[in-house]
Enzyme design. Structure first.
Site, PDB file in Angstrom:
ATOM      1  N   GLU A 141      -6.884   5.437  -3.213  1.00 25.86           N
ATOM      2  CA  GLU A 141      -7.531   5.769  -1.938  1.00 25.86           C
ATOM      3  C   GLU A 141      -8.231   7.126  -1.915  1.00 25.86           C
ATOM      4  O   GLU A 141      -7.800   8.060  -1.229  1.00 25.86           O
ATOM      5  CB  GLU A 141      -6.514   5.710  -0.792  1.00 25.86           C
ATOM      6  CG  GLU A 141      -5.979   4.316  -0.526  1.00 25.86           C
ATOM      7  CD  GLU A 141      -5.235   4.221   0.806  1.00 25.86           C
ATOM      8  OE1 GLU A 141      -5.120   5.237   1.516  1.00 25.86           O
ATOM      9  OE2 GLU A 141      -4.773   3.122   1.130  1.00 25.86           O
TER      10      GLU A 141
ATOM     11  N   GLU B  85      -2.503  -2.886  -1.206  1.00 25.93           N
ATOM     12  CA  GLU B  85      -1.681  -2.467  -0.060  1.00 25.93           C
ATOM     13  C   GLU B  85      -2.151  -3.214   1.169  1.00 25.93           C
ATOM     14  O   GLU B  85      -3.358  -3.334   1.408  1.00 25.93           O
ATOM     15  CB  GLU B  85      -1.810  -0.963   0.264  1.00 25.93           C
ATOM     16  CG  GLU B  85      -1.045  -0.049  -0.632  1.00 25.93           C
ATOM     17  CD  GLU B  85      -1.183   1.425  -0.230  1.00 25.93           C
ATOM     18  OE1 GLU B  85      -1.228   1.737   0.978  1.00 25.93           O
ATOM     19  OE2 GLU B  85      -1.251   2.264  -1.146  1.00 25.93           O
TER      20      GLU B  85
HETATM   21  C1  BGP Z   1      -2.091   4.335   2.459  1.00 24.37           C
HETATM   22  C2  BGP Z   1      -1.419   5.094   1.373  1.00 24.37           C
HETATM   23  C3  BGP Z   1       0.049   4.965   1.327  1.00 24.37           C
HETATM   24  C4  BGP Z   1       0.721   4.753   2.672  1.00 24.37           C
HETATM   25  C5  BGP Z   1      -0.030   3.815   3.577  1.00 24.37           C
HETATM   26  C6  BGP Z   1       0.468   3.742   4.990  1.00 24.37           C
HETATM   27  O1  BGP Z   1      -3.159   5.079   2.908  1.00 24.37           O
HETATM   28  O2  BGP Z   1      -1.933   4.762   0.113  1.00 24.37           O
HETATM   29  O3  BGP Z   1       0.550   6.036   0.590  1.00 24.37           O
HETATM   30  O4  BGP Z   1       1.344   5.808   3.196  1.00 24.37           O
HETATM   31  O5  BGP Z   1      -1.390   4.095   3.609  1.00 24.37           O
HETATM   32  O6  BGP Z   1      -0.011   4.829   5.698  1.00 24.37           O
HETATM   33  P1  BGP Z   1       0.889   5.681   6.663  1.00 24.37           P
HETATM   34  O7  BGP Z   1       2.057   6.099   5.844  1.00 24.37           O
HETATM   35  O8  BGP Z   1       0.039   6.832   7.089  1.00 24.37           O
HETATM   36  O9  BGP Z   1       1.235   4.795   7.785  1.00 24.37           O
END
Ligand code: BGP
Length: 470
Positions: free
Chosen positions: A160, A374
């Site tokens: 990301e 993800e």
């Molecule tokens: C993505 C990342 C993760 C994770 C996820 C959820 O952007 O790659 O590391 O954290 O999002 O986001 P958040 O934890 O801000 O809810």
């Protein structure tokens, strides 16, 4: 219709080193950009997180038991090179060999990222991705990993790129907390692309055995309400969040259409982008050499035109309705009343995933093969008062979310999009960078006080779907 996973579908769970490992001060590990920052902020600590550093065998066994065949993990750069460069620390190297062996022995294929938001503190203090010297260090670290971890056949360079650039320099919720520093954000995007491309070129020139790609989170942008000036705002935001990075990755050039929009944003913000001689040749060479593409998807955004100064509020606490985002020269986030949102104001819109899959496969054929690396739903979840060891934690909302997104994926696949895997974010509950421990995503619930794991209903659902592949 009844869902059935295609044979050979990669069915995984995702983690990131800093969000699960804990043990941030052991075995010679160096600091990342987060350690001192989180300490000073005083909201939550990265220790013990999910204590994955010690409990990975349990989580991998659970993965196997609940039908997963793959896991995303990242290597923590500073476990191996505490300062980002120099002599490797054997204890860190050994840990990753142990982890990978456990995965492979249990039939869980590891997909490994080299960088997941955790730049070494020393390099971060020296400009992070904005300093080109740090790209050299990243390439050296990558080479070390390719030479050392030959058991790994699936690599991702950086996770990301936009979230990092955007959270660090636009939204201001990641260190160094700049707000609307457009020059740094766009430069970070370009420099990270360059870092990715150099590593891909190195991997291919070196003839390493395995596959490599990178991970982008894509956030389709829709005008709301639909009208001409809102469409232009959506195009601007799309260029900044998606098209610039997709062009750079899979075309090896920033298209005229994209650059026209980016330049409009730069001009409005008195910002500039520095592309040096040779940069585009590096991107071009890498653009056809990615073996696959990791696509993270959570939500789309809905935007309207906006003429004022930049201002925002980041909802990192889960108080629904508190977020706001207005970006000078781009647009403002608006709430679409037809779309449900989470407590953190994230839009729930599976159709956005279908749309973006179609777009990537049509506009960026060099992405070749797509994995959803993800996707998932953050919820506030608690243990019931009468909890027992074998209590199943109810999370029907998450099941519904994943089910709808799988529907979108399989529909796109039926229409010819080459999408061959899905990693739920997240495997187990973990620490969230800007939200802490009350935003849970896992298939497995963790009582962070005791580190005990409980099974969520979504894990049972995940297993049932896995069984459709048999
Ligand atoms: C993505 C990342 C993760 C994770 C996820 C959820 O952007 O790659 O590391 O954290 O999002 O986001 P958040 O934890 O801000 O809810």
């Amino acid at each position: 219709r009844v869902k059935k996973l295609p044979k050979g579908f990669v069915w995984g769970g995702a983690t990131a080193a800093y969000q699960v490992e804990g043990s941030t001060k052991v075995d010679g590990k160096g600091k990342t950009m987060w350690d001192d920052y989180l300490k000073k902020q005083g909201r939550f600590s990265p220790d013990p997180a999910s204590d994955f550093y010690n409990r990975y065998p349990e989580d991998i066994s659970l993965s196997k038991k609940y039908g997963l065949n793959a896991i995303r993990v990242s290597i923590s750069w500073t476990r191996i090179f505490p300062e980002g460069f120099g002599k490797p620390v054997q204890a860190g190297v050994d840990y990753y060999h142990r982890l990978f062996k456990e995965c492979i022995d249990q039939g869980i294929t590891p997909y490994v990222s080299l960088h997941h938001f955790d730049s070494p503190k020393t390099l971060f203090d020296d400009g992070d991705w904005l300093n080109r010297k740090n790209i050299d260090y990243f390439v050296e670290y990558a080479k070390f990993c390719f030479d050392e971890f030959t058991e790994i056949k699936h690599w991702f360079t950086i996770n990301e790129l936009i979230s990092l650039a955007y959270s660090q320099y636009i939204q201001g919720n990641f260190p160094p907390n700049h707000k609307f520093d457009v020059t740094s954000a766009i430069q970070a995007e370009h420099n990270e692309l360059l870092a990715h491309a150099r590593v891909v070129n190195l991997f291919k020139d070196g003839g390493y055995d395995g596959k490599i790609g990178l991970i982008h989170v894509l956030q389709p942008v829709y005008p709301y309400p639909e009208k001409k000036e809102n469409q232009h705002a959506a195009d601007l935001q799309d260029a900044f969040m998606n098209a610039f990075l997709l062009d750079g990755t899979f075309k090896g050039e920033y298209s005229d259409k994209t650059m026209k929009l980016i330049n409009e944003i730069l001009t409005a913000n008195d910002a500039k982008l520095d592309i040096q001689d040779g940069d585009m040749d590096i991107l071009k060479k890498a653009s056809t050499q990615n073996d696959y593409f990791g696509l993270n998807y959570y939500q789309p955004s809905f935007v309207a035109a906006y003429a004022g100064d930049s201002t925002n509020h980041f909802n990192g606490t889960g108080e629904k309705g508190t977020s706001s985002f207005k970006f000078k020269g781009v647009g403002q986030a608006v709430k679409n009343p037809n779309i449900p949102t989470t407590d953190w104001d994230w839009n729930i819109y599976p159709e956005g995933l279908y749309d973006i899959l179609k777009r990537v496969s049509t506009d960026y054929p060099e992405s070749k093969e797509i994995f959803i690396t993800e996707n998932g739903l953050g919820l506030k979840e608690e243990l019931p008062e009468d909890v027992k060891d074998d209590t199943i934690i109810e999370d029907d909302k998450r099941i519904d979310f994943v089910d709808q997104h799988m529907e979108a994926i399989l529909r796109a696949r039926d229409e010819g999009v080459n999408v061959n895997g899905y990693f739920i974010w997240s495997l187990q509950d973990q620490f969230s960078w800007a939200n802490g421990y009350n935003k849970r995503y896992g298939l497995f619930f963790i009582d962070f006080a005791t580190q005990k794991r409980y099974i969520k209903k979504s894990a049972l659902w995940y297993k049932a779907l896995a069984d459709t592949m048999k």
